[in-house]
Design a protein around this motif. Structure first.
Motif, PDB file in Angstrom:
ATOM      1  N   HIS A  17       0.852  -1.182   0.000  1.00 13.45           N
ATOM      2  CA  HIS A  17       0.000   0.000   0.000  1.00 13.45           C
ATOM      3  C   HIS A  17       0.887   1.230   0.000  1.00 13.45           C
ATOM      4  O   HIS A  17       2.086   1.143   0.286  1.00 13.45           O
ATOM      5  N   LEU A  18       0.301   2.372  -0.243  1.00 13.90           N
ATOM      6  CA  LEU A  18       1.019   3.610   0.021  1.00 13.90           C
ATOM      7  C   LEU A  18       1.148   3.783   1.535  1.00 13.90           C
ATOM      8  O   LEU A  18       0.166   3.622   2.266  1.00 13.90           O
ATOM      9  N   CYS A  76       6.555  -4.026   6.998  1.00 17.80           N
ATOM     10  CA  CYS A  76       7.703  -3.148   6.741  1.00 17.80           C
ATOM     11  C   CYS A  76       7.213  -1.763   6.352  1.00 17.80           C
ATOM     12  O   CYS A  76       6.919  -1.502   5.176  1.00 17.80           O
ATOM     13  N   PRO A  77       7.102  -0.844   7.304  1.00 12.34           N
ATOM     14  CA  PRO A  77       6.716   0.528   6.954  1.00 12.34           C
ATOM     15  C   PRO A  77       7.780   1.169   6.061  1.00 12.34           C
ATOM     16  O   PRO A  77       8.979   0.986   6.277  1.00 12.34           O
ATOM     17  N   GLY A  78       7.337   1.922   5.069  1.00 10.21           N
ATOM     18  CA  GLY A  78       8.286   2.588   4.183  1.00 10.21           C
ATOM     19  C   GLY A  78       9.307   1.647   3.598  1.00 10.21           C
ATOM     20  O   GLY A  78      10.485   1.991   3.459  1.00 10.21           O
ATOM     21  N   GLY A  85      10.062  -8.872   2.818  1.00  7.90           N
ATOM     22  CA  GLY A  85       9.984  -7.436   3.010  1.00  7.90           C
ATOM     23  C   GLY A  85      11.241  -6.897   3.651  1.00  7.90           C
ATOM     24  O   GLY A  85      11.882  -7.578   4.456  1.00  7.90           O
ATOM     25  N   MET A  86      11.609  -5.658   3.302  1.00  7.17           N
ATOM     26  CA  MET A  86      12.821  -5.041   3.825  1.00  7.17           C
ATOM     27  C   MET A  86      12.587  -3.543   3.991  1.00  7.17           C
ATOM     28  O   MET A  86      11.923  -2.915   3.160  1.00  7.17           O
ATOM     29  N   ALA A 133      11.712   5.322   4.974  1.00  8.75           N
ATOM     30  CA  ALA A 133      11.284   6.476   4.185  1.00  8.75           C
ATOM     31  C   ALA A 133      10.742   6.097   2.809  1.00  8.75           C
ATOM     32  O   ALA A 133      10.436   6.991   2.009  1.00  8.75           O
ATOM     33  N   GLY A 134      10.614   4.816   2.507  1.00  9.55           N
ATOM     34  CA  GLY A 134      10.086   4.429   1.206  1.00  9.55           C
ATOM     35  C   GLY A 134       8.633   4.838   1.037  1.00  9.55           C
ATOM     36  O   GLY A 134       7.901   5.054   2.004  1.00  9.55           O
TER      37      GLY A 134
END
Length: 529
Positions: free
Chosen positions: A288-289, A329-331, A348-349, A355-356
């Motif tokens: 997702h965004l 994994c946020p961002g 996921g990473m 900040a992604g």
């Protein structure tokens, strides 16, 4: 001894250290009565008016008062840090102590042994960190996969290319010891007070290298590109091991090979080591965004500078089968994580700054031995078949992907919206019903519908599913007795996630420490003989 005072709230706009003053006021204590008072843990409470919920550590000058406060107040408990206490064994080692694998379990096993005067030899099948990074980034850029050095294998283990998440549910006092050692080796001090700490793949790499340096300083040895190829069992013990074609006498062997060492599991099974198939999970990564997740979780507070990127954890039960999100994994990024040619694996990473543009998480469905059969190695074979099928659906290297809403509704459209998939080797539109057996795909769809009710928009047309996720845990367990050794060999010590005794960096590290203690309780260090 000390006390922990929980449920101390602070607003988004006040310093978290205010929690200490509030805790002292609540207990009617003065600073003069304390030997130490500091923030212990802090987490976001996003249920209504968003705030931080903190716990505070207080060590009193009068220890008896700590006990009285714990008995009197509901949100006060006694605290004693994890300490290693054991009686060193006297049995003579008949060879070196070997640690197979240098992921979290192997690293902390080797480190603990070194700190108590032992000189373990670490056998890591993959390369050192710098060489590993080059191999992985080369693969992500479209180069050839190195079966010995990749996201799964090499210095630091599979967790090196992840979010570096340090959350765990085991509640072991040794968790604090692990966090403190990670900070000593370069992790941010914030991990000591965050309720959901993470290091990020970038900082974790430096931590791992520094930990290895300490092992070497203390007399340990780390051999890279040195897989455990075989072992010789005789009269209930491991007499020797084979590494790069050479047979080596073995005093004790800590087996910390990680969840993806399926070839090692086959070798062990062939040698008569008992392996038991265990449940695990398979699924896909959903993206997702991150901004959408923040708004869904934080509402009007989204974007507040005090708030971390939003993260979620969701679960659903479908007729006895678990469906849940894993390793959010946020961002972050969805990364190519295969360890065998002709297969596709996702993971996921995140970097430390998270900040992604996208957030991602695995959406997994539990499977059990009765689903895949095949004896002790049936789960590993089931995983391999799925990964090969994903490779075929991806038309040779790309990852099969679907819009979440299309997968749930049975459609096949693949017109991307606001979410661009981050899988570095690109994605290939595919019908994921062709990939998963129905006992996986149908619960996943039901779970996604439920998750959409928990987080509106979770399964809408913008979110993307990228498959396949198969390496969340080991498909086997190596039974061990109360002394920590395997049933077939009293100097073989199954350890960590690969052997079925951990799930993530923290619990694997703790199990590595405990395995080292088991070895030391049995054997005297070689130099003490």
């Amino acid at each position: 001894m000390a006390i922990i005072i929980s449920q101390i709230k602070t607003t988004l706009d006040e310093p978290k250290d205010n929690a200490v003053a509030k805790a002292l006021s609540l207990l009617r204590l003065s600073r003069a009565e304390t030997a130490s008072a500091k923030l212990y843990k802090s987490s976001v409470d996003a249920r209504r008016d968003i705030c931080f919920v903190n716990s505070v550590y207080i060590a009193m000058k009068d220890p008896a008062k700590e006990r009285r406060l714990a008995e009197k107040h509901q949100n006060v408990r006694l605290y004693e840090p994890g300490a290693l206490s054991f009686t060193r064994g006297k049995e003579r080692l008949r060879g070196d102590v070997y640690v197979a694998g240098f992921g979290p379990a192997g690293m902390f096993c080797a480190l603990t042994l070194c700190e108590f005067g032992y000189r373990p030899v670490v056998l890591e099948r993959g390369a050192d960190m710098d060489s590993r990074i080059r191999a992985v980034e080369g693969f992500w850029a479209g180069g050839a996969l190195d079966p010995s050095t990749n996201v799964q294998f090499g210095e630091g283990g599979a967790g090196t290319f992840s979010d570096g998440k340090l959350t765990t549910r085991i509640g072991d006092p040794l968790c604090s010891r692990v966090l403190e050692r990670l900070v000593e080796f370069g992790a941010p001090e914030d991990i000591l007070t965050q309720a959901k700490p993470h290091i990020g793949t970038d900082k974790l790499r430096r931590v791992v290298k520094n930990l290895r340096s300490r092992v070497l300083e203390l007399g340990g040895e780390v051999r890279f590109l040195s897989p455990l190829e075989s072992l010789d069992l005789h009269s209930g013990r491991v007499d020797s091991i084979r590494v790069n074609g050479a047979d080596i006498p073995c005093g004790a062997l800590a087996l910390a090979v990680g969840h993806s060492a399926h070839d090692t599991f086959r070798m062990l099974h062939g040698k008569g080591v008992t392996l038991v198939p265990k449940p695990f999970s398979v699924g896909a990564r959903i993206e997702h965004l991150q901004a959408d997740i923040d708004r869904a979780l934080y509402g009007k507070y989204a974007g507040h500078p005090a708030l971390p990127p939003g993260e979620y954890q969701l679960s659903y039960h479908d007729n006895g089968r678990g469906v849940y999100t894993f390793c959010m994994c946020p961002g972050g990024y969805v990364v190519a994580s295969a360890s065998e040619p002709g297969t596709v694996v996702t993971n996921g990473m995140s970097y430390f700054d998270r900040a992604g543009k996208n957030a991602n998480s695995a959406v997994l469905v539990s499977v059990a031995p009765e689903d895949f059969g095949g004896g002790p190695l049936g789960g590993a074979e089931f995983i391999h078949r799925l990964e090969e099928k994903a490779y075929q659906l991806g038309r040779g290297g790309k990852a099969p992907a679907a819009l979440t809403r299309e997968f749930v509704s049975g459609g096949n459209s693949f017109t991307l919206g606001r979410v661009d998939p981050t899988y570095s080797l690109s994605v290939e539109p595919a019908d994921l019903n062709e990939l998963f057996p129905e006992y996986v795909s149908q619960p996943m769809k039901n779970g996604l519908r439920y998750f959409d009710r928990r987080i509106p928009g979770f399964s809408d047309s913008d979110s993307v599913l990228t498959a396949i996720e198969t390496r969340s845990s080991s498909p086997v367990r190596l039974p061990r007795n109360e002394a920590g050794s395997a049933e077939c060999a009293d100097n073989l010590f199954p350890c960590g996630e690969g052997c079925g005794y951990a799930g993530g960096i923290m619990s694997a590290a703790v199990d590595g420490i405990k395995t080292a203690v088991r070895i030391m309780e049995r054997f005297a260090p070689a130099q003490a003989e």
